[in-house]
Design a protein around this motif. Sequence first.
Motif, PDB file in Angstrom:
ATOM      1  N   ALA A 361      -1.221  -8.027   4.447  1.00  0.00           N
ATOM      2  CA  ALA A 361      -1.869  -6.720   4.315  1.00  0.00           C
ATOM      3  C   ALA A 361      -3.284  -6.912   3.786  1.00  0.00           C
ATOM      4  O   ALA A 361      -3.514  -7.716   2.880  1.00  0.00           O
ATOM      5  CB  ALA A 361      -1.072  -5.826   3.373  1.00  0.00           C
ATOM      6  N   TYR A 362      -4.238  -6.171   4.349  1.00  0.00           N
ATOM      7  CA  TYR A 362      -5.622  -6.312   3.896  1.00  0.00           C
ATOM      8  C   TYR A 362      -6.181  -5.044   3.267  1.00  0.00           C
ATOM      9  O   TYR A 362      -7.260  -5.061   2.665  1.00  0.00           O
ATOM     10  CB  TYR A 362      -6.525  -6.736   5.058  1.00  0.00           C
ATOM     11  CG  TYR A 362      -6.968  -5.632   5.980  1.00  0.00           C
ATOM     12  CD1 TYR A 362      -8.275  -5.139   5.931  1.00  0.00           C
ATOM     13  CD2 TYR A 362      -6.090  -5.077   6.921  1.00  0.00           C
ATOM     14  CE1 TYR A 362      -8.694  -4.130   6.784  1.00  0.00           C
ATOM     15  CE2 TYR A 362      -6.497  -4.074   7.772  1.00  0.00           C
ATOM     16  CZ  TYR A 362      -7.799  -3.608   7.700  1.00  0.00           C
ATOM     17  OH  TYR A 362      -8.208  -2.593   8.540  1.00  0.00           O
ATOM     18  N   ARG A 363      -5.453  -3.950   3.367  1.00  0.00           N
ATOM     19  CA  ARG A 363      -5.897  -2.729   2.714  1.00  0.00           C
ATOM     20  C   ARG A 363      -4.703  -1.813   2.474  1.00  0.00           C
ATOM     21  O   ARG A 363      -3.619  -2.001   3.044  1.00  0.00           O
ATOM     22  CB  ARG A 363      -6.964  -2.012   3.527  1.00  0.00           C
ATOM     23  CG  ARG A 363      -6.510  -1.490   4.884  1.00  0.00           C
ATOM     24  CD  ARG A 363      -7.619  -0.700   5.548  1.00  0.00           C
ATOM     25  NE  ARG A 363      -7.181  -0.083   6.783  1.00  0.00           N
ATOM     26  CZ  ARG A 363      -7.825   0.914   7.400  1.00  0.00           C
ATOM     27  NH1 ARG A 363      -8.948   1.392   6.873  1.00  0.00           N
ATOM     28  NH2 ARG A 363      -7.375   1.436   8.516  1.00  0.00           N
ATOM     29  N   GLY A 364      -4.908  -0.824   1.609  1.00  0.00           N
ATOM     30  CA  GLY A 364      -3.811   0.081   1.310  1.00  0.00           C
ATOM     31  C   GLY A 364      -4.237   1.214   0.410  1.00  0.00           C
ATOM     32  O   GLY A 364      -5.435   1.400   0.131  1.00  0.00           O
ATOM     33  N   LEU A 365      -3.254   1.968  -0.070  1.00  0.00           N
ATOM     34  CA  LEU A 365      -3.526   3.129  -0.916  1.00  0.00           C
ATOM     35  C   LEU A 365      -2.256   3.492  -1.680  1.00  0.00           C
ATOM     36  O   LEU A 365      -1.169   3.483  -1.119  1.00  0.00           O
ATOM     37  CB  LEU A 365      -3.986   4.311  -0.068  1.00  0.00           C
ATOM     38  CG  LEU A 365      -4.303   5.629  -0.769  1.00  0.00           C
ATOM     39  CD1 LEU A 365      -5.478   6.337  -0.090  1.00  0.00           C
ATOM     40  CD2 LEU A 365      -3.075   6.565  -0.768  1.00  0.00           C
ATOM     41  N   THR A 366      -2.420   3.801  -2.966  1.00  0.00           N
ATOM     42  CA  THR A 366      -1.326   4.340  -3.764  1.00  0.00           C
ATOM     43  C   THR A 366      -1.591   5.827  -3.982  1.00  0.00           C
ATOM     44  O   THR A 366      -2.634   6.205  -4.531  1.00  0.00           O
ATOM     45  CB  THR A 366      -1.232   3.621  -5.121  1.00  0.00           C
ATOM     46  OG1 THR A 366      -0.977   2.226  -4.895  1.00  0.00           O
ATOM     47  CG2 THR A 366      -0.092   4.199  -5.956  1.00  0.00           C
TER      48      THR A 366
END
Length: 463
Positions: A361-366
């Motif tokens: 994974a290279y990006r995300g959001l909580t």
Amino acid sequence: MSTAPIWDTGLIKKYDLSGPRYTSYPTAVQFQEDFDLQHYESSAWRSSAINNPLSLYVHIPFCSHVCYYCACNKIVTKHRSKAEEYLDYLFREIDMQASLFGRDQRVEQLHLGGGTPTFLSPDQISAVMDKLRSVFNFGSQNHSDFSIELDPREVDWVMMSHLRDEGFNRISIGVQDLDEKVQKAINRVQPEEQVQSVLDAARTMAFNSVHMDLIYGLPHQTVDGFMNTVDRIINMAPDRLSLFNYAHLPHRFKQQRRINEADLPCPEAKLDILHQATEKLVERGYVYIGMDHFALPDDELAIAQETGTLHRNFQGYTTHSHCDLIAMGVSSISKVGGVYTQNHVSMDAYQKAIDEGKLPAYRGLTMNRDDEIRQAVINELICHFKLDFAEVEERYELKFSDYFSDALEALRPMANDGLLALTEQGIKVEPRGKMLIRNICMQFDGYFKQQMQQQQALYSKVI
């Protein structure tokens, strides 16, 4: 069943702006590359602790043909051997993902997307399924929803039988248009007989559901020509049907440069195609689910909308809202609890991360509390065309009119235009507003207003 949409040309033109499709909220535009993967791992632990059911998505990026309209993440190649190297990396990611979850968490939903998943040989498809079964709990498949995307040019009855034996019970067929002139212009020539053969196989082998995709706005399409396609598709009676808008973005997708812009239908003709196709589908018994999607009245999507249990995620409308979504493969997007992650889009970066023993994974959001509240509101509107303020207030301990004062003010002109009924108790989307549900949802999108202020053109037109 739900009330059919009413087409109002004046309102359609007035509100035909750009906006998100809300397969997620927040949308992928908000994902950050400095995201800490520990948030995802912690969310996976919580999912395991409460034994939450799972939905699996596996991305197979290969295609043997290039379709000029396509904007998917794909690798076009005739060399089937390329899949072997990819599967080696995919299986290693599957092991990493499975290690974060509990062995008792049952898989309720599985989807193989792409690309063209049936680029894989029968043995390779079996290897994927064997790998998944070895590390995830598939349990009894009586109530499972296992689907796969098909290219009818590359699937015969032998492959269909193999897919059924592997547990797949739903298929999605890319049709786009049955007009040969249109098919040649987009480099996807597939006679109606090929589509019908796949459909006949699915029914003979007792697949639970058949979904078909059509696209409007393609080169050489006319109202009469597309209505002819719609008539022929209705006669095939797929359980679900999608009418997707072709977005011509040759500056972003190189293969679209092979499409002659002069051959594309003008905006007025494009709207007329969608208008008449929508009316014909509804007249012939299909339920308008929303956002380009239609289903027969006895289909699970139509029933879920009627009973208030419909949900929306990266696979579109779904009946599995309670599942955590684990997505594997290049570019795929997971959602576990309130955490989103997206895998590397580049194959090199995807493989490098796995070689280093890391989740790719290279990006995300909580999600924060505000995200959760707005997601719930948008999902209710986009799935059920209504919203009860008291339910939101009770669930999140807030006063709706205070929390969403700006959104309610922005909705008043839409109410005056007849898109929705706005009362002190809630919102009811009127038949004239159903085609413009994205516009209504935008008013509750806390990020979209910021993007509009920054004049960022990030989304397709709503129609």
